[in-house]
Write a protein that holds these residues in place. Sequence first.
Motif, short mmCIF file in Angstrom:
data_model
loop_
_atom_site.label_atom_id
_atom_site.label_comp_id
_atom_site.label_asym_id
_atom_site.label_seq_id
_atom_site.Cartn_x
_atom_site.Cartn_y
_atom_site.Cartn_z
N THR A 1 54.93 49.57 47.04
CA THR A 1 55.27 50.37 45.69
C THR A 1 54.53 51.51 45.29
O THR A 1 55.01 52.33 44.49
N GLY A 2 53.38 51.61 46.13
CA GLY A 2 52.75 52.50 45.77
C GLY A 2 51.54 52.88 44.41
O GLY A 2 50.87 53.78 44.01
N VAL A 3 51.79 51.48 43.93
CA VAL A 3 50.54 51.47 42.34
C VAL A 3 49.31 51.02 42.88
O VAL A 3 49.05 50.16 43.74
N LEU A 4 48.69 51.73 42.28
CA LEU A 4 47.12 51.29 42.40
C LEU A 4 46.61 50.46 41.07
O LEU A 4 46.88 51.03 39.86
N ARG A 5 46.17 49.34 41.37
CA ARG A 5 45.80 48.62 40.15
C ARG A 5 44.16 48.12 40.28
O ARG A 5 43.82 48.29 41.54
N PRO A 6 43.35 47.84 39.31
CA PRO A 6 42.12 47.31 39.40
C PRO A 6 41.98 45.96 40.22
O PRO A 6 42.84 45.23 40.04
N ALA A 7 41.12 45.82 41.11
CA ALA A 7 41.37 44.47 41.92
C ALA A 7 41.11 43.48 41.08
O ALA A 7 41.39 42.14 41.21
N ALA A 8 40.16 43.61 39.90
CA ALA A 8 40.12 42.40 39.10
C ALA A 8 41.45 41.80 38.32
O ALA A 8 41.48 40.71 38.15
N GLU A 9 42.27 42.67 38.32
CA GLU A 9 43.82 42.10 37.95
C GLU A 9 44.29 41.38 38.99
O GLU A 9 44.99 40.20 38.72
N ALA A 10 44.02 41.63 40.24
CA ALA A 10 44.41 40.60 41.34
C ALA A 10 43.79 39.32 41.30
O ALA A 10 44.35 38.36 41.50
N TYR A 11 42.70 39.12 41.25
CA TYR A 11 41.87 38.26 40.83
C TYR A 11 42.27 37.20 39.78
O TYR A 11 42.51 35.98 39.91
N ALA A 12 42.62 37.85 38.72
CA ALA A 12 43.07 37.17 37.45
C ALA A 12 44.55 36.47 37.79
O ALA A 12 44.74 35.31 37.15
N VAL A 13 45.47 37.21 38.37
CA VAL A 13 46.65 36.84 38.91
C VAL A 13 46.54 35.69 39.70
O VAL A 13 47.25 34.60 39.65
N ALA A 14 45.70 35.56 40.68
CA ALA A 14 45.51 34.73 41.95
C ALA A 14 44.90 33.47 40.97
O ALA A 14 45.33 32.15 41.66
N ASP A 15 44.22 33.43 40.19
CA ASP A 15 43.57 32.32 39.45
C ASP A 15 44.69 31.63 38.39
O ASP A 15 44.16 30.61 37.88
N GLY A 16 45.76 32.39 38.09
CA GLY A 16 46.66 31.97 37.11
C GLY A 16 46.37 32.18 35.58
O GLY A 16 47.08 31.69 34.78
N ARG A 17 45.44 33.12 35.42
CA ARG A 17 45.23 33.56 34.23
C ARG A 17 46.10 34.40 33.57
O ARG A 17 46.09 34.58 32.55
N ARG A 18 46.86 35.19 34.25
CA ARG A 18 47.56 36.09 33.81
C ARG A 18 48.98 35.82 33.47
O ARG A 18 49.59 34.95 33.49
#
Length: 119
Positions: A102-119
């Motif tokens: 997609t070309g979208v830049l996101r903070p890596a902390a968001e990826a960790y939150a999604v992987a842990d199921g917190r989001r």
Amino acid sequence: MPESRSGRAHTARPVRVLDPAIGPRRRRLAALLADMVPGARTIRVSQREPDRTWPSPYARAYDVRGCLVALNRAQGRTAARWVMRVHPEVNWNEVYDLDLATGVLRPAAEAYAVADGRR
């Protein structure tokens, strides 16, 4: 309000707001990086290498499953520099993920939150 030659005032045109995540330059960057690193889905970019104390552009690539894709030093440094130049507004003291689809830049902390199921 200034008048035109016909004597009528110019009408204000609506301002087009473009989503910076889908700009042509950022899409082109994602396509170039996808070509440079076949099989990669995400590029993680930071200003510091894990084993260095001084700032140095650094990138790692991950595939769709989240497994590390091997980059040589030149590929990693080039990818990091390209991403940093296209996104000068970002605070590079943090780590960011560039989604190559997609070309979208996101903070890596968001990826960790999604992987842990917190989001």
